[in-house]
Design an enzyme around this catalytic site. Structure first.
Site, short mmCIF file in Angstrom:
data_model
loop_
_atom_site.label_atom_id
_atom_site.label_comp_id
_atom_site.label_asym_id
_atom_site.label_seq_id
_atom_site.Cartn_x
_atom_site.Cartn_y
_atom_site.Cartn_z
N GLU A 1 0.84 -1.20 0.00
CA GLU A 1 0.00 0.00 0.00
C GLU A 1 0.88 1.25 0.00
OE1 GLU A 1 -2.07 -0.99 3.55
OE2 GLU A 1 -3.14 -2.61 2.57
N GLU B 1 -4.71 -6.96 1.90
CA GLU B 1 -3.52 -7.63 2.43
C GLU B 1 -3.48 -9.12 2.13
OE1 GLU B 1 -5.28 -5.47 4.30
OE2 GLU B 1 -3.88 -3.87 4.83
N ASP C 1 0.46 -4.82 12.29
CA ASP C 1 -0.91 -5.05 12.81
C ASP C 1 -1.87 -5.41 11.68
OD1 ASP C 1 -0.71 -3.20 15.64
OD2 ASP C 1 0.61 -2.69 13.99
N PHE C 2 -1.54 -5.05 10.44
CA PHE C 2 -2.42 -5.37 9.30
C PHE C 2 -2.13 -6.77 8.75
CE2 PHE C 2 -2.27 -0.53 8.21
CZ PHE C 2 -2.95 -0.24 9.37
N HIS D 1 -2.07 -0.30 16.09
CA HIS D 1 -1.04 0.19 15.18
C HIS D 1 0.36 0.09 15.77
CE1 HIS D 1 -4.30 1.69 12.78
NE2 HIS D 1 -3.56 2.45 12.02
#
Lengths: 337, 355
Positions: free
Chosen positions: A29, A54, A79-80, A123
C-alpha cells in the site's frame, strides 16, 4: 561509511538488492509514494502500489516468489498482517516443506512495527513472537541503520522467507507524519533513541547474517536481552544501573528467529542473571522461548522478563507504562540481585 | 425534485454544523499537539453522516471506520468525553484506551475499528443479533471505496444477501486509498460490483444532504421490513487528506518545501549507475505527476462539494445564523472545558524516560 537515517538505510539496501538482481520487486500500500526514491530509480513495473487487500497481495507475493521473482511485500504496519495471516500460517511457512524441499519461497515481508509514538493498540504491536512460531519463517528487527541495511540485504538475497520488521519509532516516516514536518507542537525527542534513528552505514554494504546477536554493552552483573527499540531501552537502563553499582551487558538479538542461542547462553553463564526485554506480548513469545532455552541447556541463572502484558493503551502515559520502558527494566534487574 | 418527505432541513443543517465544528476543533487540537497519534477527520462527510444517521435511533447499531467522530456526534455522543478520549485522557469515553480510531459506545451502540474493511463483517454480525434480539432494528456499516478491495468486506456483502440481513453498507467514496488514487488500484465499477452481489443499490452525491437522506431512508426502511440489505454509494471529498499530516496535502499546500525535501534524493536515485531503463524512469515520473495532478484537481474542484455549504442553501439566512450561533456556543464551551482539563502537552504528559 556514510551516515544514514534508519528508513533511508533500509531503502538504500533494497535499492542495492534491486540493482544486483532484476527479479527483485516490491509492492504494498502506498509504496510508490513512500519509497519514491526506489520508484524513481527502478520504475513502476518493479515498485507497485496495491489496493488495500492484504490477504491477496501477501499470497500473491508467495506465488511470485515460487514462480521466480524475489518479492519484497510491504505490509504497512505489522498489525495489518493478521488480515492475511493464512499467508504466513498456511502458505509461506509450509510450501517449502510441502514440496519436499524442492521449492524455495524467497519472500521478504517488510512491515512497520512497534510503539512509543502514541498510535494505539491496533497500530503499535510487534507480533514477532507469534510470527517466529511458524516453521521456515525468519523474523528480524534491526535497532540501528547499519543493521537495518545489512539485514535487508541478507533478507532479499536469502532463499527463505524473512519477515523484516522496521521499528516505527526509529523509522523517520511515522514520526515525520505525526510530528516533524506536520506539527511542531509535539516532540518525541525524549523517547527516540538517537543511535537508532541515524548512524553510520558501511559502504559497500555489509550483509548482517540472520540469527546473529550483537553485544551492545559488556557488563558482568546482569544481561539485558532485547531487540529493536528494546535494545536502546536496555542501554538506557544500563546507564541507570551503573549508578547503583550494577554493570549490565546488553545483548541485541536482531533476529527473533533464528535465535542466537549460543550468544544468550554464553551471556547467561557469564552473568548468571538474565532479563529479557520484549516489546511483544508476554505470553507465547520470546521471553518464554528464552526461559525454555536456559532450562533446556541446564544453565543456572536468575531470570526476569519485561514485556507487554495486554492491549497497548492509547493515552500516552498509559502507553508508556505498558511498554518495556527503562524504569521497568531497572526494577526487574535490581530484583535479581 | 423537492425535499424528501420527513426531511427536516434545519435539523439536518444543525447536525452537520455540529459535526463540522467538532471535527474542526479536533483538527486544531491535533495541530496544537493535544491529540496524540493520527487524526482522520470526517470533514467533508457530514452530508453522508447526517443523511444516514438521521434515520437511526435506539438499538440501531453502527460499525464505524477510522472516520468515526462525526457519526458518533450525530447519534448524540457526549462531546466532552468524546474529545477527552481523542486527546488521550483517562476521563474519556473509553478511559484513554481507544483514541480516535477505536471509539466505542455500547449505549449508542457503535464500535469503530481501524482495520480497513472490518465494519462490513461487524455490521453483518450486528444485523444477525438485531434481527433476533431487536426486530426492526438495522445495522449500518460505514466504509470507504478503498475498503471495497478488502476481501472480508466483499464476503460480508455476500453474507448479508445470503442471510437477508437488515444491514446497510454506506460507501463514502472520496477517491483515495490512503495516498494512492483508488482508480489506479481498482478494477471495474464499484456500484455495479455491489449490485452484482444482489444488494439493493442507491447512488448519490454525498454533499447533497437531502439526496442522501432520501436514498438512505429507502434502503433502511426496506431493511427494517426484512426485505434485505442495501448499499449506498455516496461521493465525498476529504479536504484534510487521509490524516492530518498527509504528505499529499503537504505537497499541495507547500509544493516548494516538499519538492526541496523529496526532489534531490529522487533525482540522485534516478541518476544511479544501476537501475531501471530510461523508459522505467520516465514511467515513474509519469506515475507521480499524474497522482499530483489528480490530487490538485480533487483538492480544488471537489473541495467545492462542501455538504455544509449546500445544506445552508436549503434554509433562510436567519435560520442559518441562529443554528450556527447556538451550535458554535455549545461546541466552543465543550472545547474550552476539555482543553483546560488537558493543559499543555508537548510530550503528551509522558515524563518518563531516562534521556
Amino acid at each position: 561509511m556514510t551516515v544514514m537515517r534508519y528508513g533511508q538505510a533500509i531503502d538504500f539496501a533494497l535499492g542495492e538488492a534491486m540493482a544486483r538482481n532484476d527479479n527483485v520487486v516490491t509492492w504494498g500500500e502506498d509504496v510508490r509514494l513512500i519509497h519514491r526514491d526506489l520508484l524513481a530509480r527502478f520504475g513502476p513495473e518493479r515498485v507497485r502500489d496495491t489496493s488495500i487487500s492484504e490477504s491477496a497481495f501477501l499470497y500473491a507475493g508467495i506465488g511470485a516468489a515460487m514462480a521466480g521473482l524475489r518479492p519484497v511485500v510491504e505490509i504497512m504496519l505489522i498489525d495489518f498482517l493478521p488480515v492475511a495471516w493464512s499467508g504466513i500460517a498456511n502458505a509461506a511457512s509450509k510450501f517449502r516443506d510441502f514440496s519436499g524441499g524442492r521449492w524455495e519461497v524467497p519472500l521478504v515481508v517488510r512491515a512497520g512495527c512497534g510503539g512509543w509514538y502514541t498510535d494505539g493498540g491496533q497500530h503499535e504491536q510487534t507480533l514477532w513472537g507469534q510470527l517466529s512460531a511458524y516453521p521456515n519463517i525468519n523474523v528480524v528487527c534491526p535497532s540501528t541503520p547499519a543493521d537495518a541495511a545489512g539485514l535487508m540485504l541478507t533478507a532479499v538475497e536469502s532463499d527463505e522467507v524473512v519477515v523484516f520488521l522496521e521499528h516505527q519509532l526509529l523509522s523517520e516516516q511515522w514520526i515525520d507524519f505525526l510530528a516533524g514536518n506536520s506539527r511542531t507542537t509535539v516532540s518525541f525527542d525524549h523517547l527516540v533513541p538517537p543511535d537508532g534513528v541515524e548512524g553510520e552505514v558501511p559502504l559497500p554494504l555489509e550483509p548482517v547474517p540472520l540469527g546473529q546477536a550483537v553485544i551492545r554493552r559488556d557488563g558482568s552483573d546482569v544481561t539485558l536481552v532485547s531487540l529493536g527499540v528494546g535494545a536502546h531501552r536496555c542501554m538506557e537502563a544500563a546507564q541507570v544501573l551503573t549508578a547503583s553499582g550494577i554493570e549490565a551487558s546488553v545483548l541485541d538479538l536482531r533476529s527473533v528467529y533464528p535465535l542466537d542461542k549460543d550468544a544468550v547462553l554464553e551471556e547467561a553463564r557469564k552473568t548468571g542473571r538474565v532479563v529479557v526485554v520484549d516489546e511483544d506480548y508476554v505470553r507465547g513469545g520470546l521471553t518464554g522461548e528464552i526461559a525454555a532455552l536456559l532450562l533446556e541447556a541446564g544453565v543456572t541463572t536468575r531470570y526476569a522478563r519485561v514485556a507487554v502484558e495486554g492491549t497497548i493503551p492509547f493515552a500516552p502515559h498509559l502507553e508508556y507504562a505498558a511498554l518495556p520502558n527503562a524504569e521497568r527494566i531497572v526494577t526487574a534487574a535490581k530484583r535479581l540481585e | 425534485m423537492g425535499l424528501p418527505a420527513g426531511f427536516d432541513a434545519a435539523g439536518a443543517y444543525r447536525a452537520m454544523v455540529r459535526m463540522r465544528l467538532v471535527e474542526e476543533a479536533l483538527v486544531e487540537a491535533w495541530a496544537d499537539g493535544l491529540v496524540p497519534g493520527e487524526y482522520h477527520s470526517g470533514i467533508g462527510e457530514e452530508g453522508i453522516n447526517v443523511g444516514v444517521v438521521s434515520h437511526l435511533s435506539g438499538r440501531d447499531s453502527m460499525a464505524l471506520d477510522h472516520r468515526n467522530t462525526s457519526p458518533l456526534v450525530g447519534r448524540g455522543a457526549d462531546l466532552r468525553t468524546l474529545m477527552l478520549e481523542v486527546m488521550g485522557s483517562e476521563d474519556g469515553l473509553n478511559r484513554g484506551w481507544a483514541g480516535h480510531m477505536h471509539l466505542m459506545d455500547p449505549d449508542i451502540p457503535a464500535a469503530a475499528d481501524g482495520i480497513v474493511g472490518t465494519s462490513g463483517p461487524l455490521a453483518v454480525g450486528q444485523a444477525v443479533a438485531n434481527a433476533r434480539l431487536y426486530p426492526g432494528r438495522v445495522a449500518v456499516a460505514f466504509h470507504g471505496e478503498a475498503a471495497m478491495n478488502q476481501g472480508m468486506l466483499m464476503e460480508s456483502y455476500n453474507m448479508a444477501v445470503a442471510w437477508n440481513l437488515p444491514v446497510l453498507f454506506v460507501c463514502k467514496d472520496n477517491k483515495w486509498s490512503i495516498t494512492t488514487y483508488s482508480a489506479e488500484v481498482t478494477g471495474g465499477d464499484l456500484v455495479e460490483r455491489a449490485r452484482s452481489f444482489g444488494l439493493a443499490v442507491e447512488q448519490v452525491g454525498g454533499n447533497r444532504i437531502e439526496d442522501v437522506y432520501r436514498a438512505a431512508g429507502r434502503l433502511i426502511t426496506r431493511a427494517r421490513r426484512g426485505k434485505g440489505p442495501g448499499f449506498l454509494h455516496a461521493s465525498c471529498h476529504r479536504p484534510g487528506g487521509h490524516f492530518e499530516g498527509d504528505p499529499i496535502v503537504r505537497l499541495l499546500h507547500n509544493p516548494r518545501g516538499q519538492a526541496e525535501e523529496w526532489g534531490p534524493p529522487m533525482i540522485q536515485n534516478a541518476r544511479a549507475k544501476t537501475g531501471g531503463s530510461r523508459g522505467d524512469q520516465l514511467a515513474a515520473v509519469k506515475v507521480l505527476t499524474k497522482r499530483g495532478a489528480r490530487a490538485a484537481r480533487d483538492y480544488t474542484v471537489r473541495a467545492r462539494m462542501d455538504p455544509v455549504r449546500h445544506g445552508r442553501r436549503l434554509l433562510e439566512q436567519a435560520a442559518v445564523d441562529r443554528i450556527e450561533a447556538s451550535e458554535r456556543q455549545d461546541v466552543e464551551q465543550a472545547v474550552t472545558e476539555v482543553r483546560s482539563a488537558m493543559g499543555s502537552r508537548a510530550t503528551f504528559g509522558v515524563s518518563g524516560g531516562t534521556r
